[in-house]
Design an enzyme around this catalytic site. Structure first.
Site, PDB file in Angstrom:
ATOM      1  N   HIS A  84      54.614   6.819 -35.239  1.00  0.00           N
ATOM      2  CA  HIS A  84      53.566   5.964 -35.826  1.00  0.00           C
ATOM      3  C   HIS A  84      52.807   5.183 -34.759  1.00  0.00           C
ATOM      4  O   HIS A  84      51.711   4.692 -35.030  1.00  0.00           O
ATOM      5  CB  HIS A  84      54.112   5.091 -36.964  1.00  0.00           C
ATOM      6  CG  HIS A  84      54.826   3.839 -36.568  1.00  0.00           C
ATOM      7  ND1 HIS A  84      56.206   3.752 -36.496  1.00  0.00           N
ATOM      8  CD2 HIS A  84      54.365   2.617 -36.252  1.00  0.00           C
ATOM      9  CE1 HIS A  84      56.543   2.516 -36.149  1.00  0.00           C
ATOM     10  NE2 HIS A  84      55.449   1.808 -35.995  1.00  0.00           N
ATOM     11  N   ASP A 205      60.924   9.300 -36.225  1.00  0.00           N
ATOM     12  CA  ASP A 205      59.705   8.592 -35.832  1.00  0.00           C
ATOM     13  C   ASP A 205      59.556   8.522 -34.300  1.00  0.00           C
ATOM     14  O   ASP A 205      59.734   7.475 -33.701  1.00  0.00           O
ATOM     15  CB  ASP A 205      59.743   7.185 -36.441  1.00  0.00           C
ATOM     16  CG  ASP A 205      58.378   6.518 -36.467  1.00  0.00           C
ATOM     17  OD1 ASP A 205      57.478   6.977 -35.720  1.00  0.00           O
ATOM     18  OD2 ASP A 205      58.199   5.550 -37.220  1.00  0.00           O
ATOM     19  N   SER A 621      58.187  -1.729 -32.320  1.00  0.00           N
ATOM     20  CA  SER A 621      58.184  -0.298 -32.593  1.00  0.00           C
ATOM     21  C   SER A 621      58.110   0.463 -31.280  1.00  0.00           C
ATOM     22  O   SER A 621      57.295   0.146 -30.423  1.00  0.00           O
ATOM     23  CB  SER A 621      56.986   0.081 -33.454  1.00  0.00           C
ATOM     24  OG  SER A 621      57.314  -0.085 -34.790  1.00  0.00           O
TER      25      SER A 621
END
Ligand code: ARG
Ligand code: GLU
Length: 685
Positions: A84, A205, A621
C-alpha cells in the site's frame, strides 16, 4: 476528600507510568530504554540502533515517499516496503496492457527495474538535540544551513514536547528509485477494505524497490549510468520465525500522536470531531458503494477513492470506541485535578489548566468549522473543480496571461462521475447546513436554499445549470458567471478562516499550543514516575514489545499468528477482495511449501501475519520488524482498529500492531513471483 485524593493518587500511578510497551522513542536517546529492552529479549547495544560514528540499524531504515517507512535488504540498495506504500508508484507505472497492480510484476534483472519519476527515499544522516544551541542564541536558519552542506542533504528542526526540546534532523534524499517487484493485488491487498484494520489478517502487504546513486554513492536524478546505492547497513533476514513472547522492535517514522493533551482535547476528538467525520464519510461511502454495486466500471474507477475514505473512517470508529472503553476523558480529568492541586502553589503553573480550558473554548468553533468544511463541501468534486478553475483564471488575469479553461474542463470530464458527485453534494450540503453554527452559515447559500425551497432542490438546480459539468466547450466568461463558481464564492470566508486552523491537531493551533510548552514542562516536574516520550511527528522512532495475541473480551482470545490456511478459508473467486491467484491454490493443494513450510498451531502451513505489542501509528507502514538479534522478521503495515486510540492512550492489553511475516514475503517472492534470484543478494539466516 480523603477518598478523592486516594483515587487520584491511584489513577496517577496507573495512567502515568508509561505502560510496558507504550512509547515511540528517539533513537539517539534509546540508551535510557535499553535495560528494559534487554529484559524483554533485545541482545544488542544502544549504539547498534543508532550511532553517528559507525554503521547502525538506522542506516538500514528510510522514509519512503511522503508518509511511509522502508528498509534495505541488500548491499545493493534493495528496499522493502508495503504494497500500500508502493501502490501509487505501481499504479503510475501500470497501463491496460501492463497492469502491474492487478497481476504483480517482477524485474528479472536490473535492466527490467522500472524507474519511478518523482519517488524519493530519505535516509537519516544524523539527529541532534539543538535546544541549548538555540537557547544560547544561535539562529535556526544558520543551524539548518550548516547542516545542509552535503550532497542531496536536507535538514529541519523539529519540536519535541511542544517545543521544550528541539531536534535537528539531517536527511539525504535519493531521487532515482526503481520498482523491482510486487505481488498481484490479490495477495498484496488481500482482504481489501473489508479486512483493513482487522485481525485475523492475511495480507501480503509488501513491494520491493531499489535505490540508485551516482558513482560516488550520492543522490542523483535518474540516469541509466547510475549504480545501485550501497547502504552503510542492511538487514539480515531471519527465516527462523516468531513465537508468542518473542521480542520485537519497530524502527520507523510514525506521523502523529497526542498522548499528553488534556481532557478537553480528547473530548473534542471522541464526542465532536470523530463522530462528525464518521457520519459524513458513512454517507459518502454508501453513495459510492451503491454505484459500485451496479457497475464493475464504477467499482474499479472508485476503488482508490473508496479506500481513501474508508481507511480513516474505520480508524476513527476504533478510536472513539477505544477512548470510551478506556474512559480516557474521565481519567484525564482526574489526572488534571491532581496536577492542579500540585500546581496551585506554583505561580508559573497555577493558572495553566484554566487558561488552556479557555483557549480550547475559543479555538474549538473555528477548528470544528475547518474540519466540517473539509469533510463536507470540500469533498464535492464539482466544487473543487470550479474552485481550481476560478483560482487559475483569476491568477492568470492578474499576470496578464490566459488560462486554457477548456483544456482543464476536458481533463476534468475524463474521470468525472456526475451521478455520484451530485448525490454526494446533496448529502454534504444538507449535513453542512445542519451542523454549521448559525452565525457562520454563508448568507448567499441561505438565500439560494430558500429560493429553491430546500437544500436538495438547490443542489440539483446548481448541477443542472452549471456549464462546467456539461460536454459543451466553456470559456473564461462561462467560468465567471457559472452557478458553481457562485457556489465556490459562497465559501470564501469559511475557506479563509479554515487556513487559520490548518494545524495537525486541535491542540497545535497556536492559541492553545502555547500553553502546552509550560504544561509539558510542569508534567515532567510533577509526574516523576512517568516515562515521557515525544509525540510522533514523522521523525524516526523506536518502539519495542513482544509478539502477543490479545483477549478483547471474555473468552475472545486472538492468536498472534495467521497462516495460509486462513487465506484459503477466505478464498472466494466471486469476491474481488478474496479472489487469490490460482498458483496459491495449487501450492496449497499439494502442501508443497518447500523451505517455507512449518507446523503452526499443530498444522503444517506457512505463516502470513503476526501481532505484537509495539506502539505504532500511521507512517509506521513499511517499518522493519526486528528481533532481539537485530534481524528482520517482518514488515509492519497496520494496527487493529480496536487499537487506534493508542494515538491518544495506549492500552497494553489490547493495542496490537499487525505485520507481514518475512517468511510469507519470501514465500511469495519465491513461489508466486518466481523471483528467488533476489535471495542471492540478501542475507537469509
Ligand atoms: N490501515 C492501513 C493504514 O492505515 C492500511 C491502509 C491501506 N489498505 C487498505 N486496504 N485500504 O495505512
Ligand atoms: N497503515 C498505516 C500506515 O500507512 C499504519 C497503520 C497505523 O498504525 O495507523 O502507516
Amino acid at each position: 476528600m480523603i477518598k478523592k485524593i486516594f483515587i487520584s493518587a491511584l489513577l496517577c500511578c496507573t495512567f502515568l507510568t508509561a505502560n510496558a510497551d507504550e512509547g515511540m522513542w528517539l533513537p539517539n536517546l534509546i540508551g535510557s530504554r535499553i535495560k528494559d529492552m534487554r529484559a524483554k529479549g533485545f541482545r544488542l547495544k544502544a549504539e547498534d540502533i543508532y550511532s553517528i560514528n559507525k554503521a547502525s540499524l538506522k542506516d538500514a531504515v528510510v522514509q519512503f515517499g511522503g508518509g511511509c517507512t522502508g528498509e534495505f535488504l541488500s548491499g545493493e540498495g534493495l528496499l522493502l516496503t508495503n504494497h500500500h506504500c508502493g501502490y501509487g508508484s505501481i499504479q503510475r507505472l501500470s497501463s491496460v496492457e501492463h497492469d502491474y497492480l492487478t497481476h504483480g510484476y517482477w524485474a528479472m534483472s536490473k535492466e527490467e527495474e522500472l524507474p519511478v519519476p518523482g519517488l524519493t527515499v530519505s535516509l537519516l544522516v544524523r539527529m541532534e538535540d539543538v535546544t541549548e544551541r538555540l537557547a544560547k542564541g544561535e539562529k535556526a536558519e544558520d543551524i539548518i544551513a550548516e547542516a545542509k552542506k552535503g550532497e542531496g542533504y536536507r535538514a529541519s528542526i523539529e519540536q519535541m514536547y511542544y517545543g521544550n526540546q528541539q531536534f535537528l534532523f539531517v536527511y539525504q534524499t535519493y531521487r532515482d528509485v526503481r520498482f523491482v517487484g510486487a505481488p498481484p493485488s490479490s495477495i498484496g491487498k488481500f482482504g481489501g477494505d473489508t479486512d483493513n484494520w482487522v485481525w485475523p489478517r492475511h495480507t501480503g502487504d509488501f513491494s520491493i524497490f531499489r535505490v540508485y546513486a551516482d558513482e560516488n554513492n550520492n543522490p542523483a536524478d535518474y540516469s541509466k549510468d547510475n549504480k545501485p546505492y550501497q547502504p552503510k547497513r542492511h538487514f539480515t533476514i531471519s527465516t527462523k520465525g516468531v513465537d508468542e513472547g518473542d521480542f520485537t522492535m519497530i524502527y520507523g517514522f510514525p506521523g502523529n500522536t497526542q498522548e499528553y493533551v488534556t481532557a478537553d482535547a480528547v473530548e473534542y476528538v471522541a464526542k465532536v470531531s470523530d463522530p462528525m467525520k464518521i457520519a459524513l464519510r458513512t454517507q459518502r461511502l454508501e453513495i459510492i458503494e451503491a454505484a459500485q454495486a451496479e457497475s464493475a466500471e464504477v467499482r474499479i474507477a472508485f476503488a482508490a477513492v473508496h479506500a481513501g475514505i474508508a481507511n480513516a473512517w474505520k480508524k476513527w470508529q476504533g478510536e472513539v470506541m477505544g477512548l470510551n472503553r478506556l474512559g480516557t476523558v474521565e481519567k484525564k480529568r482526574a489526572y488534571e485535578e491532581s496536577f492542579a492541586a500540585w500546581a496551585k502553589t506554583k505561580p508559573e503553573y497555577a493558572n495553566l489548566l484554566d487558561d488552556m480550558h479557555k483557549a480550547y473554548e475559543e479555538v474549538i468553533p473555528g477548528y470544528y468549522m475547518r474540519e466540517l468544511y473539509s469533510e463536507s463541501i470540500a469533498t464535492i468534486d464539482a466544487y473543487s473543480f470550479a474552485r481550481s478553475l476560478w483560482t487559475a483564471v483569476t491568477r492568470a488575469e492578474k499576470e496578464g496571461k490566459t488560462y486554457d479553461v477548456e483544456k482543464a474542463h476536458q481533463n476534468f470530464l475524463k474521470t468525472y462521475n456526475q451521478n455520484i458527485d451530485q448525490a454526494i453534494a446533496r448529502r454534504m450540503v444538507v449535513e453542512f447546513c445542519e451542523r454549521v453554527a448559525p452565525e457562520r452559515m454563508p448568507a448567499d447559500l441561505k438565500v439560494q436554499i430558500n429560493y429553491y425551497g430546500g437544500v436538495e432542490k438547490y443542489v440539483d438546480a446548481l448541477f443542472r445549470s452549471s456549464r462546467l459539468l456539461g460536454k459543451e466547450p466553456i470559456t473564461v466568461s462561462d467560468v465567471r458567471g457559472d452557478a458553481m463558481t457562485e457556489f465556490v464564492r459562497m465559501f470564501n470566508t469559511i475557506r479563509n478562516d479554515a487556513l487559520n486552523y490548518s494545524y495537525r491537531n486541535l491542540s497545535n493551533v497556536p492559541a492553545v499550543e502555547k500553553y502546552y510548552r509550560p504544561y509539558m514542562r510542569a508534567l515532567r516536574e510533577w509526574d516523576k514516575e512517568r516515562a515521557f516520550y515525544p509525540d510522533a511527528n514523522f521523525t524516526l522512532r523506536v518502539a519495542y514489545g513482544t509478539v502477543a495475541g490479545y483477549e478483547y473480551a471474555d473468552a475472545e482470545y486472538h492468536h498472534p499468528v495467521s497462516t495460509i490456511d486462513g487465506i484459503i478459508a477466505k478464498d472466494d473467486p466471486n469476491i474481488y477482495d478474496y479472489n487469490i491467484p490460482q498458483s496459491l491454490r495449487d501450492i496449497y493443494a499439494t502442501k508443497d511449501y518447500g523451505r517455507w513450510g512449518q507446523t503452526i498451531n499443530g498444522r503444517y502451513s506457512v505463516p502470513v501475519c503476526f501481532l505484537a505489542t509495539n506502539h505504532t501509528s500511521g507512517g509506521n507502514s513499511g517499518s522493519p520488524v526486528i528481533n532481539g538479534k537485530g534481524e528482520l522478521i517482518g514488515i509492519n503495515f497496520d494496527r487493529t482498529w480496536r487499537s487506534t486510540m493508542s494515538d491518544i492512550e495506549f492500552d497494553p492489553t489490547i493495542c496490537r500492531n499487525i505485520s507481514v511475516d518475512i517468511r510469507y514475503v519470501l514465500f511469495v517472492i519465491d513461489r508466486i513471483g518466481g523471483a528467488s534470484y533476489l535471495f542471492d543478494e540478501m542475507n537469509l539466516k
